[in-house]
Design a protein around this motif. Sequence first.
Motif, mmCIF file in Angstrom:
data_model
loop_
_atom_site.group_PDB
_atom_site.id
_atom_site.type_symbol
_atom_site.label_atom_id
_atom_site.label_comp_id
_atom_site.label_asym_id
_atom_site.label_seq_id
_atom_site.Cartn_x
_atom_site.Cartn_y
_atom_site.Cartn_z
ATOM 1 N N VAL A 73 0.629 -1.555 0.209
ATOM 2 C CA VAL A 73 0.028 -0.043 0.609
ATOM 3 C C VAL A 73 1.025 1.010 0.175
ATOM 4 O O VAL A 73 0.291 2.441 -0.202
ATOM 5 C CB VAL A 73 -1.093 0.141 1.101
ATOM 6 N N ARG A 74 2.177 1.205 0.110
ATOM 7 C CA ARG A 74 3.030 2.116 0.168
ATOM 8 C C ARG A 74 3.104 3.144 -1.391
ATOM 9 O O ARG A 74 3.785 3.978 -1.657
ATOM 10 C CB ARG A 74 4.387 2.292 0.326
ATOM 11 N N HIS A 76 1.580 4.114 -3.260
ATOM 12 C CA HIS A 76 -0.082 4.574 -3.550
ATOM 13 C C HIS A 76 -0.820 4.785 -5.154
ATOM 14 O O HIS A 76 -1.351 4.416 -4.795
ATOM 15 C CB HIS A 76 -0.216 6.635 -3.062
ATOM 16 N N GLU A 77 0.009 5.095 -6.212
ATOM 17 C CA GLU A 77 -0.613 5.137 -6.857
ATOM 18 C C GLU A 77 -1.571 3.144 -7.682
ATOM 19 O O GLU A 77 -2.215 3.784 -8.421
ATOM 20 C CB GLU A 77 0.210 5.618 -8.254
ATOM 21 N N ASP A 122 3.875 6.783 5.500
ATOM 22 C CA ASP A 122 2.840 5.787 3.734
ATOM 23 C C ASP A 122 1.991 5.068 3.883
ATOM 24 O O ASP A 122 1.237 5.668 3.074
ATOM 25 C CB ASP A 122 4.617 5.267 3.518
ATOM 26 N N LYS A 126 -1.316 8.456 5.269
ATOM 27 C CA LYS A 126 -0.867 8.106 3.355
ATOM 28 C C LYS A 126 -1.991 6.882 2.920
ATOM 29 O O LYS A 126 -2.453 7.223 1.960
ATOM 30 C CB LYS A 126 0.719 8.501 2.058
ATOM 31 N N ALA A 127 -1.434 5.849 2.905
ATOM 32 C CA ALA A 127 -2.051 4.516 2.106
ATOM 33 C C ALA A 127 -3.614 4.755 2.742
ATOM 34 O O ALA A 127 -4.987 4.342 2.209
ATOM 35 C CB ALA A 127 -1.428 3.310 2.821
ATOM 36 N N ALA A 130 -5.128 6.967 0.485
ATOM 37 C CA ALA A 130 -5.637 7.288 -1.051
ATOM 38 C C ALA A 130 -6.386 6.273 -1.112
ATOM 39 O O ALA A 130 -7.411 6.473 -1.998
ATOM 40 C CB ALA A 130 -4.256 6.751 -0.787
ATOM 41 N N THR A 131 -6.842 5.445 -0.409
ATOM 42 C CA THR A 131 -7.844 4.657 -0.105
ATOM 43 C C THR A 131 -8.487 5.027 -0.411
ATOM 44 O O THR A 131 -10.075 4.679 -1.034
ATOM 45 C CB THR A 131 -7.815 3.133 1.236
#
Length: 266
Positions: A73-74, A76-77, A122, A126-127, A130-131
Motif C-alpha cells: 500500500v506504500r 499509493h498510485e 506512508d 497516506k495509504a 489514498a484508499t
Amino acid sequence: MSSSSSEVREPGFPSCVLITGATGGIGGALALEYAAGGTRTLILQGRNAARLSELSAACQAHGARVVTHELDVRDHEALMTWLSAACEADMPELVIANAGVNINTGEQQQGEAWQDVHRLLDVNVKAVFATVHGVLPAMRARGHGQIALVSSLAAWRGLPETPSYSASKAAVKVYGEAMRDALAAEGIRFNVIMPGYVESQMCFDMPGPKPFLWKPEKAARVIRRGLQANRARISFPFPLNLGCFLLSVIHPAVSGWILKRLGYGD
C-alpha cells in the motif's frame, strides 16, 4: 465453493466488502466475520501471499466469492488504480482501510529511525487517505457507501514508546471524523474504528503493558456491529477507552505521570 451460509445473508451484512491489510489479525478476523454472515463478495488486499491464499480458502468455505490482491500500500498510485478498478468491477458497499504498521523507540529507548517513521507514515496515513480517494468517486456517483478507517485508542493520547504510531492514528481519527461530516449529505458514511490491544503479531511486537487484550474474533464482531449501526466511533474495550479518553483531557503532566506509573515510558 460451499453453498452454505452466503445464500441467505443476515440482515445488515453488505453484499460486497473490501478490506485492506486483510492478512493482519483484525483484517483477517473481519474477513471471516463477514463471510460467515453471508457477504457474497470479499475483496482482500495484503502483502503476504500465503496468508491471503489461506484466508481466501477459509472465507470461500463459508460460501463467499473472494478476490485477493497482493500489493504494497506504500505504492499509493498503484493502490488507487487498483481500488478504482475494484469499485468498477464489484462496487463494494463497505471499504475498511485496515492496513497499518507499528514502530517503537527501541529496547534502550534510543528513538525511532527516520526511515521507519517515513515508512509508517506512508502506510498508516497516506495509504489510508489514498484508499479513501480511490473508492470515493464511485461511491459518490452511486450516492451511497460506507468507509471505515482503523485508528487506535492511542489516538486519544500518545504513548512514549510509540510516538509516530500514536500520531499517525490520531491523524486517521481526525480525518475520518471530518470526512463523516463532509460527506454525510451525499449518503457516504464514514466510521472511525479505535481498537485497544487485539492479539496479533503487531500487537505482540509492541513494548509496554497490554491491558484488556482481546481476541481478534471478538474485536471483529464489535466492529461489524458498530459499522452496521453506523457509529461515528467504534472504540473498545470500554475501560481502556475511558481511561485513554480521560488521559487526553487532563493536564499532560498528570497524564504523563499516570502513564509512567502504569509502566509506559520506563
